[in-house]
Design an enzyme around this catalytic site. Sequence first.
Site, PDB file in Angstrom:
ATOM      1  CE1 TYR A 142      -1.679   1.284   0.871  1.00  0.00           C
ATOM      2  CE2 TYR A 142      -1.869  -1.076   0.527  1.00  0.00           C
ATOM      3  CZ  TYR A 142      -1.683   0.201   0.023  1.00  0.00           C
ATOM      4  OH  TYR A 142      -1.501   0.379  -1.334  1.00  0.00           O
ATOM      5  CG  ASP A 237       4.384   2.448   6.612  1.00  0.00           C
ATOM      6  OD1 ASP A 237       3.765   1.677   5.842  1.00  0.00           O
ATOM      7  OD2 ASP A 237       4.502   3.668   6.380  1.00  0.00           O
ATOM      8  CE  LYS A 270      -0.148   8.294   2.956  1.00  0.00           C
ATOM      9  NZ  LYS A 270      -1.233   8.275   1.971  1.00  0.00           N
TER      10      LYS A 270
HETATM   11  P1  KE4 Z   1       1.767   5.149  -1.664  1.00  0.00           P
HETATM   12  O1  KE4 Z   1       2.407   4.050  -2.485  1.00  0.00           O
HETATM   13  O2  KE4 Z   1       0.263   5.224  -1.869  1.00  0.00           O
HETATM   14  O3  KE4 Z   1       2.431   6.508  -1.835  1.00  0.00           O
HETATM   15  O4  KE4 Z   1       1.993   4.790  -0.115  1.00  0.00           O
HETATM   16  C1  KE4 Z   1       1.580   3.548   0.356  1.00  0.00           C
HETATM   17  C2  KE4 Z   1       1.375   3.628   1.859  1.00  0.00           C
HETATM   18  C3  KE4 Z   1       2.325   3.098   2.701  1.00  0.00           C
HETATM   19  N1  KE4 Z   1       2.200   3.156   4.041  1.00  0.00           N
HETATM   20  C4  KE4 Z   1       1.114   3.743   4.606  1.00  0.00           C
HETATM   21  C5  KE4 Z   1       0.993   3.778   6.101  1.00  0.00           C
HETATM   22  C6  KE4 Z   1       0.098   4.299   3.794  1.00  0.00           C
HETATM   23  O5  KE4 Z   1      -0.988   4.864   4.383  1.00  0.00           O
HETATM   24  C7  KE4 Z   1       0.227   4.257   2.398  1.00  0.00           C
HETATM   25  C8  KE4 Z   1      -0.840   4.815   1.469  1.00  0.00           C
HETATM   26  N2  KE4 Z   1      -2.019   5.284   2.112  1.00  0.00           N
HETATM   27  C9  KE4 Z   1      -3.225   5.268   1.317  1.00  0.00           C
HETATM   28  C10 KE4 Z   1      -4.388   5.718   2.207  1.00  0.00           C
HETATM   29  N3  KE4 Z   1      -4.737   4.764   3.201  1.00  0.00           N
HETATM   30  C11 KE4 Z   1      -3.110   6.115   0.103  1.00  0.00           C
HETATM   31  C12 KE4 Z   1      -4.411   6.351  -0.636  1.00  0.00           C
HETATM   32  C13 KE4 Z   1      -4.583   5.427  -1.796  1.00  0.00           C
HETATM   33  O6  KE4 Z   1      -4.218   4.234  -1.714  1.00  0.00           O
HETATM   34  O7  KE4 Z   1      -5.121   5.923  -2.812  1.00  0.00           O
END
Ligand code: KE4
Length: 429
Positions: A142, A237, A270
Amino acid sequence: MSTNEELFARAQRVIPGGVNSPVRAFRAVGGTPRFIQRAEGAYIFDAEGKRYIDYIGSWGPMILGHGHPSVLEAVQKAAADGFSFGAPTEREIELAETIIGLVPSVEQVRLVSSGTEAGMSALRLARGATGRSKIVKFEGCYHGHADALLVKAGSGLATFGHPTSAGVPPEVVQHTLVLEYNNVAQLDEVFATQGGEIACVMIEPIAGNMNFVRASVPFMSRLRELCTKHGVLLVFDEVMTGFRVALGGAQSVYAGLIPGFRPDMSVFGKVIGGGMPLAAFGGTRDVMSMLAPLGPVYQAGTLSGNPVATACGLATLKEIAKPGYFDALSARTRSLVQGLTQAGKSIGIPLVGDSEGGMFGFFFASELPQNYGVVMGTDKERFNRFFHGMLDRGVYLAPALYEAGFVSSAHSAADIAATVHAAEEALRG
Ligand code: KE4
């Protein structure tokens, strides 16, 4: 005082699904989400005053635990000096210099406000820098919810992906190829037939969106070789793994396994915001100079490099860069995984796990899965029962079997022991 149930009912009247991000709704595991009122160190406290040992850590950012004094002080001071200016600040330079100092593959970096924004921008930049349209991602990874990345595998190999979300027109994902993680043969086939048309490959080097799946060394080595051969940008990523699995991110782990290894671009989030909205993408000066205002690839943001968020991120990175920090965090996380797998073994339940730095995963399976299909074939019912058994015992795990877990430097040995004890009881339940 409202109960979690009352708050959830009220939330659902005014917010879709009662949450501002879907995974928080507990739909994968069932039950009522806990509405968190406050947090401290390794703990979060819900609306009913119940304490949980927190293994989400806001999905990764809270590597120091909640309310670390030096981070809190930095945020309070920065806020008193102003929330946002829409003009450059010295602190943005400091954060960029810090990221570049910790990640040798990054020569320049652009700060943004979310991992999605960073991944979307990196993708546009890769296409702009190469003049190519096709991109490759892997099933189970993701990269945020930018349209071109909300794609699942097509019917066959080199066919293009299909949208995983309504509202994404097929033509938007027509250039997105989705391959199987850790499948070297597929890499060879796609690059042999389309290598010259691919702008970038985007990958989670340790896939935390499949719980915890490592890219094998042969796979990662071959991927690097093929990207170099065909002029394809390898985009790591590291939104989840960056400054979480090691101070230099997952790329520093692979650089230790594959001589001279480095990606062409990296995406961060993060941890670099320490819990405040901040993310980044970076790469070589040549590629990054294609970005506006220098180059033709547009990218912008009102709150990019926000002065309060950058203060939070800088204070966080300063703490985790201290000597011995990651050795201690890695050992603590390993002890958790060892405790969980031992608990399973002692009861005769197949339970395997892995960790790197402060990130871990576990599966109700006999061996560590190597790709998404295997992850999704693990025992979901048992995971969900275990999740609730742990929640009832004051341990807050990720509410989905495909999510990773996170240990902070605030988690004590006693917290780990209490977690393992809860697991021994929950597994018998
Ligand atoms: P954000 O847009 O949520 O800040 O980041 C997206 C993203 C991009 N790349 C990776 C590898 C990620 O894990 C994420 C976001 N992770 C999720 C948890 N699997 C955030 C939690 C959520 O979606 O509420």
